[in-house]
Design an enzyme around this catalytic site. Sequence first.
Site, PDB file in Angstrom:
ATOM      1  N   LYS A  15     105.435  83.119  59.115  1.00  0.00           N
ATOM      2  CA  LYS A  15     106.742  82.477  58.883  1.00  0.00           C
ATOM      3  C   LYS A  15     106.703  81.603  57.623  1.00  0.00           C
ATOM      4  O   LYS A  15     107.576  81.698  56.767  1.00  0.00           O
ATOM      5  CB  LYS A  15     107.141  81.604  60.093  1.00  0.00           C
ATOM      6  CG  LYS A  15     107.216  82.352  61.410  1.00  0.00           C
ATOM      7  CD  LYS A  15     107.624  81.447  62.555  1.00  0.00           C
ATOM      8  CE  LYS A  15     106.649  80.348  62.901  1.00  0.00           C
ATOM      9  NZ  LYS A  15     105.359  80.794  63.479  1.00  0.00           N
ATOM     10  N   ARG A  90     112.927  76.734  68.870  1.00  0.00           N
ATOM     11  CA  ARG A  90     111.798  77.228  69.659  1.00  0.00           C
ATOM     12  C   ARG A  90     112.081  77.225  71.145  1.00  0.00           C
ATOM     13  O   ARG A  90     111.224  77.639  71.917  1.00  0.00           O
ATOM     14  CB  ARG A  90     110.594  76.315  69.411  1.00  0.00           C
ATOM     15  CG  ARG A  90     109.639  76.811  68.346  1.00  0.00           C
ATOM     16  CD  ARG A  90     108.601  75.723  68.185  1.00  0.00           C
ATOM     17  NE  ARG A  90     107.291  76.202  67.880  1.00  0.00           N
ATOM     18  CZ  ARG A  90     106.791  76.284  66.643  1.00  0.00           C
ATOM     19  NH1 ARG A  90     107.514  75.968  65.606  1.00  0.00           N
ATOM     20  NH2 ARG A  90     105.559  76.690  66.464  1.00  0.00           N
ATOM     21  N   ARG A 129      92.588  80.027  58.180  1.00  0.00           N
ATOM     22  CA  ARG A 129      93.572  79.456  57.232  1.00  0.00           C
ATOM     23  C   ARG A 129      93.181  78.052  56.752  1.00  0.00           C
ATOM     24  O   ARG A 129      92.713  77.236  57.518  1.00  0.00           O
ATOM     25  CB  ARG A 129      94.914  79.381  57.964  1.00  0.00           C
ATOM     26  CG  ARG A 129      95.957  78.557  57.261  1.00  0.00           C
ATOM     27  CD  ARG A 129      97.283  78.659  57.939  1.00  0.00           C
ATOM     28  NE  ARG A 129      97.286  78.105  59.275  1.00  0.00           N
ATOM     29  CZ  ARG A 129      98.348  78.124  60.076  1.00  0.00           C
ATOM     30  NH1 ARG A 129      99.458  78.691  59.672  1.00  0.00           N
ATOM     31  NH2 ARG A 129      98.286  77.592  61.258  1.00  0.00           N
ATOM     32  N   ARG A 163      94.280  72.588  59.485  1.00  0.00           N
ATOM     33  CA  ARG A 163      95.102  71.924  60.494  1.00  0.00           C
ATOM     34  C   ARG A 163      94.284  71.652  61.755  1.00  0.00           C
ATOM     35  O   ARG A 163      93.533  72.515  62.192  1.00  0.00           O
ATOM     36  CB  ARG A 163      96.316  72.808  60.843  1.00  0.00           C
ATOM     37  CG  ARG A 163      97.452  72.639  59.852  1.00  0.00           C
ATOM     38  CD  ARG A 163      98.530  73.673  59.983  1.00  0.00           C
ATOM     39  NE  ARG A 163      98.993  73.943  61.345  1.00  0.00           N
ATOM     40  CZ  ARG A 163     100.006  74.751  61.630  1.00  0.00           C
ATOM     41  NH1 ARG A 163     100.677  75.332  60.653  1.00  0.00           N
ATOM     42  NH2 ARG A 163     100.361  74.963  62.867  1.00  0.00           N
ATOM     43  N   ARG A 174      99.323  77.657  71.898  1.00  0.00           N
ATOM     44  CA  ARG A 174     100.527  77.815  71.067  1.00  0.00           C
ATOM     45  C   ARG A 174     101.170  79.177  71.320  1.00  0.00           C
ATOM     46  O   ARG A 174     102.391  79.310  71.358  1.00  0.00           O
ATOM     47  CB  ARG A 174     100.169  77.642  69.584  1.00  0.00           C
ATOM     48  CG  ARG A 174      99.921  76.171  69.225  1.00  0.00           C
ATOM     49  CD  ARG A 174      99.059  75.990  67.989  1.00  0.00           C
ATOM     50  NE  ARG A 174      99.605  76.589  66.785  1.00  0.00           N
ATOM     51  CZ  ARG A 174      98.900  76.806  65.672  1.00  0.00           C
ATOM     52  NH1 ARG A 174      97.624  76.467  65.606  1.00  0.00           N
ATOM     53  NH2 ARG A 174      99.467  77.354  64.627  1.00  0.00           N
TER      54      ARG A 174
HETATM   55  P1  AP5 Z   1     101.472  81.428  58.038  1.00  0.00           P
HETATM   56  O1  AP5 Z   1     102.489  81.892  57.063  1.00  0.00           O
HETATM   57  O2  AP5 Z   1     100.921  80.064  57.860  1.00  0.00           O
HETATM   58  O3  AP5 Z   1     102.009  81.643  59.538  1.00  0.00           O
HETATM   59  P2  AP5 Z   1     103.073  80.833  60.382  1.00  0.00           P
HETATM   60  O4  AP5 Z   1     103.872  81.826  61.144  1.00  0.00           O
HETATM   61  O5  AP5 Z   1     103.791  79.843  59.539  1.00  0.00           O
HETATM   62  O6  AP5 Z   1     102.064  80.132  61.392  1.00  0.00           O
HETATM   63  P3  AP5 Z   1     102.028  78.658  61.938  1.00  0.00           P
HETATM   64  O7  AP5 Z   1     100.643  78.462  62.489  1.00  0.00           O
HETATM   65  O8  AP5 Z   1     102.495  77.670  60.927  1.00  0.00           O
HETATM   66  O9  AP5 Z   1     103.039  78.757  63.112  1.00  0.00           O
HETATM   67  P4  AP5 Z   1     103.256  77.804  64.270  1.00  0.00           P
HETATM   68  O10 AP5 Z   1     104.540  78.289  64.780  1.00  0.00           O
HETATM   69  O11 AP5 Z   1     102.152  77.746  65.248  1.00  0.00           O
HETATM   70  O12 AP5 Z   1     103.164  76.352  63.585  1.00  0.00           O
HETATM   71  P5  AP5 Z   1     104.255  75.270  63.210  1.00  0.00           P
HETATM   72  O13 AP5 Z   1     103.770  74.537  62.042  1.00  0.00           O
HETATM   73  O14 AP5 Z   1     105.611  75.866  63.178  1.00  0.00           O
HETATM   74  O15 AP5 Z   1     100.277  82.478  58.017  1.00  0.00           O
HETATM   75  C1  AP5 Z   1      99.073  82.259  58.746  1.00  0.00           C
HETATM   76  C2  AP5 Z   1      97.843  82.686  57.918  1.00  0.00           C
HETATM   77  O16 AP5 Z   1      97.875  84.090  57.749  1.00  0.00           O
HETATM   78  C3  AP5 Z   1      97.800  82.107  56.497  1.00  0.00           C
HETATM   79  O17 AP5 Z   1      96.441  81.888  56.172  1.00  0.00           O
HETATM   80  C4  AP5 Z   1      98.379  83.213  55.626  1.00  0.00           C
HETATM   81  O18 AP5 Z   1      97.842  83.186  54.310  1.00  0.00           O
HETATM   82  C5  AP5 Z   1      97.948  84.456  56.373  1.00  0.00           C
HETATM   83  N1  AP5 Z   1      98.943  85.537  56.297  1.00  0.00           N
HETATM   84  C6  AP5 Z   1     100.311  85.400  56.355  1.00  0.00           C
HETATM   85  N2  AP5 Z   1     100.915  86.612  56.298  1.00  0.00           N
HETATM   86  C7  AP5 Z   1      99.889  87.526  56.223  1.00  0.00           C
HETATM   87  C8  AP5 Z   1      99.873  88.962  56.147  1.00  0.00           C
HETATM   88  N3  AP5 Z   1     101.010  89.683  56.142  1.00  0.00           N
HETATM   89  N4  AP5 Z   1      98.656  89.564  56.102  1.00  0.00           N
HETATM   90  C9  AP5 Z   1      97.482  88.824  56.119  1.00  0.00           C
HETATM   91  N5  AP5 Z   1      97.458  87.471  56.175  1.00  0.00           N
HETATM   92  C10 AP5 Z   1      98.642  86.840  56.230  1.00  0.00           C
HETATM   93  O19 AP5 Z   1     104.185  74.315  64.487  1.00  0.00           O
HETATM   94  C11 AP5 Z   1     103.021  73.539  64.743  1.00  0.00           C
HETATM   95  C12 AP5 Z   1     103.258  72.642  65.948  1.00  0.00           C
HETATM   96  O20 AP5 Z   1     104.320  71.718  65.658  1.00  0.00           O
HETATM   97  C13 AP5 Z   1     103.701  73.356  67.233  1.00  0.00           C
HETATM   98  O21 AP5 Z   1     102.603  73.833  67.977  1.00  0.00           O
HETATM   99  C14 AP5 Z   1     104.463  72.212  67.945  1.00  0.00           C
HETATM  100  O22 AP5 Z   1     103.573  71.304  68.550  1.00  0.00           O
HETATM  101  C15 AP5 Z   1     105.160  71.496  66.789  1.00  0.00           C
HETATM  102  N6  AP5 Z   1     106.498  72.061  66.500  1.00  0.00           N
HETATM  103  C16 AP5 Z   1     106.914  72.639  65.337  1.00  0.00           C
HETATM  104  N7  AP5 Z   1     108.195  73.027  65.412  1.00  0.00           N
HETATM  105  C17 AP5 Z   1     108.617  72.688  66.661  1.00  0.00           C
HETATM  106  C18 AP5 Z   1     109.849  72.854  67.353  1.00  0.00           C
HETATM  107  N8  AP5 Z   1     110.902  73.461  66.771  1.00  0.00           N
HETATM  108  N9  AP5 Z   1     109.922  72.404  68.627  1.00  0.00           N
HETATM  109  C19 AP5 Z   1     108.874  71.785  69.226  1.00  0.00           C
HETATM  110  N10 AP5 Z   1     107.681  71.611  68.628  1.00  0.00           N
HETATM  111  C20 AP5 Z   1     107.542  72.061  67.355  1.00  0.00           C
HETATM  112 MG    MG Z   2     103.930  77.736  59.487  1.00  0.00          MG
END
Ligand code: AP5
Ligand code: MG
Length: 220
Positions: A15, A90, A129, A163, A174
């Site tokens: 994402k 979410r 990552r 992270r 997660r």
């Molecule tokens: P990346 O692009 O970083 O993936 P992502 O989908 O953004 O993954 P996240 O870990 O950020 O998602 P998340 O939903 O767990 O975390 P968030 O920060 O939203 O890609 C991942 C890796 O793969 C990178 O190294 C990249 O280079 C590589 N990659 C990407 N595409 C690729 C491809 N096609 N091929 C190969 N490699 C690839 O949330 C974190 C925490 O915050 C949650 O757990 C929760 O506690 C809180 N939170 C956030 N939003 C909310 C909400 N709306 N409600 C409640 N709690 C929330």
């Molecule tokens: Mg992300």
Amino acid sequence: MAMEIILLGPPGAGKGTQAGLIEEAYGMVQLSTGDMLRAAVKAGTPVGLKAKAVMEAGELVSDDIVSGIIGDRLDELGSETGVIFDGYPRTEAQAASLDEILKSRGRKLNHVIELGVDEDALVDRITGRYTCAKCNEGYHDRHKQPAKDSVCDECGSTEFKRRPDDNEETVRTRMAEYRGKTAPILPIYEERGIVTRVDGMGGIEEVASSIRAILGAPPK
Ligand code: AP5
Ligand code: MG
């Protein structure tokens, strides 16, 4: 009218990576609740203090907190600027709040893009990552290393960070949160006919190209 899109997918689906590419190509703004919460934790704000332990456990922060920060951030943007929602909504409650937030600001959702991926591959993606500590450029132990060992391609910094929630145990929590609380919001958008599923297992550019096909040609 500005375009509004949601990128939906489990942790590590890409994402953030894809939101960054869309932002550059289409002049839209990425709103990542995860990034905003991490900034709040780092700054030690009241929101950050509440969110820290919840995030480290891989659980979801409260709906009121995240919907509040999304509304505030949208108010800082001009109505002509389109938004990519990354990691929000979410839960069903957040989806309902987003409808209100957009409606009251004269905005409307155009697309929900679901990144479909295989969970075991995601654990590899996430645990490998890391990012530049200075400019936040993203890297991966196996898939995307800096051209020069331990030097950021973008800004030349030699400091990197990982992270705290990127370990296998927390990643599994997660994912369970995604399956239990986030995937069930898809039907809300399917009923409106605005969901497209993209195969997120291809290379980064391949996924980006599928997304461009949905959004239409970017402005020149
Ligand atoms: P990346 O692009 O970083 O993936 P992502 O989908 O953004 O993954 P996240 O870990 O950020 O998602 P998340 O939903 O767990 O975390 P968030 O920060 O939203 O890609 C991942 C890796 O793969 C990178 O190294 C990249 O280079 C590589 N990659 C990407 N595409 C690729 C491809 N096609 N091929 C190969 N490699 C690839 O949330 C974190 C925490 O915050 C949650 O757990 C929760 O506690 C809180 N939170 C956030 N939003 C909310 C909400 N709306 N409600 C409640 N709690 C929330
Ligand atoms: Mg992300």
